[in-house]
Design a protein around this motif. Structure first.
Motif, PDB file in Angstrom:
ATOM      1  N   MET A   1      -8.709  -3.456  14.663  1.00 17.27           N
ATOM      2  CA  MET A   1      -9.062  -3.519  13.721  1.00 17.27           C
ATOM      3  C   MET A   1      -8.847  -4.698  12.690  1.00 17.27           C
ATOM      4  O   MET A   1      -9.855  -4.932  11.989  1.00 17.27           O
ATOM      5  CB  MET A   1      -8.347  -2.060  12.906  1.00 17.27           C
ATOM      6  CG  MET A   1      -8.603  -0.898  13.852  1.00 17.27           C
ATOM      7  SD  MET A   1     -10.471  -0.506  14.001  1.00 17.27           S
ATOM      8  CE  MET A   1     -10.728   0.029  12.060  1.00 17.27           C
ATOM      9  N   HIS A   2      -7.963  -5.448  12.810  1.00 14.52           N
ATOM     10  CA  HIS A   2      -7.696  -6.351  12.022  1.00 14.52           C
ATOM     11  C   HIS A   2      -8.564  -7.800  12.448  1.00 14.52           C
ATOM     12  O   HIS A   2      -9.263  -8.354  11.641  1.00 14.52           O
ATOM     13  CB  HIS A   2      -6.225  -6.916  11.774  1.00 14.52           C
ATOM     14  CG  HIS A   2      -5.947  -8.217  11.043  1.00 14.52           C
ATOM     15  ND1 HIS A   2      -6.053  -9.705  11.688  1.00 14.52           N
ATOM     16  CD2 HIS A   2      -5.951  -8.390   9.806  1.00 14.52           C
ATOM     17  CE1 HIS A   2      -6.049 -10.489  10.617  1.00 14.52           C
ATOM     18  NE2 HIS A   2      -5.927  -9.988   9.460  1.00 14.52           N
ATOM     19  N   ASP A   3      -8.602  -8.015  13.828  1.00 16.93           N
ATOM     20  CA  ASP A   3      -9.160  -9.019  14.353  1.00 16.93           C
ATOM     21  C   ASP A   3     -10.700  -9.053  14.231  1.00 16.93           C
ATOM     22  O   ASP A   3     -11.548 -10.041  14.197  1.00 16.93           O
ATOM     23  CB  ASP A   3      -8.610  -9.482  15.745  1.00 16.93           C
ATOM     24  CG  ASP A   3      -7.041 -10.190  15.533  1.00 16.93           C
ATOM     25  OD1 ASP A   3      -6.746 -10.247  14.466  1.00 16.93           O
ATOM     26  OD2 ASP A   3      -6.736  -9.761  16.699  1.00 16.93           O
ATOM     27  N   ILE A   4     -11.283  -7.893  14.650  1.00 12.15           N
ATOM     28  CA  ILE A   4     -12.654  -7.660  14.656  1.00 12.15           C
ATOM     29  C   ILE A   4     -13.289  -7.014  13.563  1.00 12.15           C
ATOM     30  O   ILE A   4     -14.251  -7.406  12.935  1.00 12.15           O
ATOM     31  CB  ILE A   4     -12.829  -6.588  15.783  1.00 12.15           C
ATOM     32  CG1 ILE A   4     -12.229  -7.248  17.193  1.00 12.15           C
ATOM     33  CG2 ILE A   4     -14.468  -6.283  16.128  1.00 12.15           C
ATOM     34  CD1 ILE A   4     -12.648  -8.503  17.808  1.00 12.15           C
ATOM     35  N   HIS A   5     -12.716  -5.862  12.919  1.00  9.07           N
ATOM     36  CA  HIS A   5     -13.215  -5.485  11.701  1.00  9.07           C
ATOM     37  C   HIS A   5     -12.735  -5.645  10.457  1.00  9.07           C
ATOM     38  O   HIS A   5     -12.997  -5.085   9.462  1.00  9.07           O
ATOM     39  CB  HIS A   5     -13.020  -3.775  12.188  1.00  9.07           C
ATOM     40  CG  HIS A   5     -14.146  -3.442  13.305  1.00  9.07           C
ATOM     41  ND1 HIS A   5     -15.165  -3.421  13.353  1.00  9.07           N
ATOM     42  CD2 HIS A   5     -13.166  -2.764  14.236  1.00  9.07           C
ATOM     43  CE1 HIS A   5     -15.588  -2.893  14.662  1.00  9.07           C
ATOM     44  NE2 HIS A   5     -14.422  -2.393  15.248  1.00  9.07           N
ATOM     45  N   ARG A   6     -11.827  -6.612  10.480  1.00 13.63           N
ATOM     46  CA  ARG A   6     -10.924  -6.964   9.156  1.00 13.63           C
ATOM     47  C   ARG A   6     -10.372  -6.080   8.203  1.00 13.63           C
ATOM     48  O   ARG A   6     -10.318  -6.066   7.001  1.00 13.63           O
ATOM     49  CB  ARG A   6     -12.014  -8.011   8.540  1.00 13.63           C
ATOM     50  CG  ARG A   6     -12.386  -9.134   9.136  1.00 13.63           C
ATOM     51  CD  ARG A   6     -11.388 -10.083   9.497  1.00 13.63           C
ATOM     52  NE  ARG A   6     -11.818 -11.433   9.892  1.00 13.63           N
ATOM     53  CZ  ARG A   6     -11.453 -11.849  11.233  1.00 13.63           C
ATOM     54  NH1 ARG A   6     -10.568 -11.358  11.853  1.00 13.63           N
ATOM     55  NH2 ARG A   6     -12.082 -12.986  11.569  1.00 13.63           N
ATOM     56  N   VAL A   7      -9.679  -4.967   8.772  1.00 17.92           N
ATOM     57  CA  VAL A   7      -9.041  -4.008   8.229  1.00 17.92           C
ATOM     58  C   VAL A   7      -7.562  -4.274   8.484  1.00 17.92           C
ATOM     59  O   VAL A   7      -7.155  -4.454   9.397  1.00 17.92           O
ATOM     60  CB  VAL A   7      -9.334  -2.455   9.057  1.00 17.92           C
ATOM     61  CG1 VAL A   7      -8.452  -1.531   8.021  1.00 17.92           C
ATOM     62  CG2 VAL A   7     -10.765  -2.240   8.870  1.00 17.92           C
TER      63      VAL A   7
END
Length: 182
Positions: free
Chosen positions: A135-141
Motif C-alpha cells: 500500500m505504501h510503495d505502490i498506492h502511496r498510502v
C-alpha cells in the motif's frame, strides 16, 4: 511581514483550496472533476462522469493527497475506490485536504487484507507487513493509516524503555572507574 517564496507559495495553495471550497458552498451543486479539470453542476452529470472514469479505468495508481507546486491533487480512498457496491460518486470522492483524506482512510479500520482492493494489482499478501509495504510503495498510502488504532502508538513509552536500562541504584561520578590501557 516580508513576502518570501515560501509565504507566497503558502497563500497560492491556500487560495486554490479556498476557491474550491467557496465554489462548493456558494453553488447549489458543484463538483470538480480533477481528471477532466471541469466543474459539474448537476448530480446526474457528476455520477455519469465518475462512472465513465471508472469504466475507462482513468484512475491513478497512487491514491495519496499531494501538493505539487501551486496546486494539489486530492486523495482517493483505496478501499472505496474499488468497492462496486457503492455509487460511482462515493468511489471517486475527492479528499481535498490531507487531514480529511487520512481521517477517511483510517475510518475503514483495515489492518490488512490478503489481496489488494485494486483489481489491477495481482499481489497477494501473507501478512500485514507485506500489505503495508504494498500500500505504501505502490498506492502511496502510509502505514500509519492502515495499522489499527490499538497498534498505532508511535510514541515510545519512555518509562517502560528506560526501566530496563536504569541501574538499581544511582552511581556517583567519583565511583565510576574508567579503563586505562597503561
Amino acid at each position: 511581514m516580508a513576502l518570501t517564496t515560501h509565504t507566497i507559495s503558502y497563500w497560492v495553495n491556500r487560495s486554490q483550496l479556498h476557491v474550491y471550497q467557496c465554489k462548493k458552498l456558494k453553488v447549489p451543486f458543484a463538483e470538480f472533476c480533477f481528471f477532466c479539470n471541469t466543474w459539474l453542476h448537476d448530480h446526474e452529470a457528476w455520477e455519469r462522469d465518475c462512472l465513465s472514469h471508472l469504466e475507462r479505468d482513468h484512475l491513478p495508481i497512487e491514491l495519496n493527497w499531494k501538493k505539487l507546486e501551486t496546486t494539489f491533487i486530492p486523495g482517493l480512498c483505496p478501499f472505496c475506490l474499488w468497492n462496486s457496491s457503492i455509487t460511482a460518486t462515493a468511489r471517486l470522492k475527492p479528499f481535498c485536504t490531507v487531514s480529511e483524506w487520512e481521517a477517511h482512510v483510517r475510518s475503514h479500520d483495515k489492518s490488512w487484507q490478503a489481496v489488494c482492493s485494486d483489481g489491477r494489482c495481482s499481489d497477494k499478501f501473507e501478512d500485514a507487513e507485506a500489505f503495508y509495504h504494498h500500500m505504501h510503495d505502490i498506492h502511496r498510502v502510509p502505514k500509519h493509516l492502515l495499522v489499527p488504532s490499538a497498534q498505532n502508538d508511535w510514541k515510545r513509552k519512555a518509562s517502560e524503555d528506560l526501566e530496563a536500562y536504569r541501574p538499581a541504584t544511582k552511581i556517583k561520578l567519583e565511583e565510576i572507574q574508567f579503563w586505562n590501557p597503561s
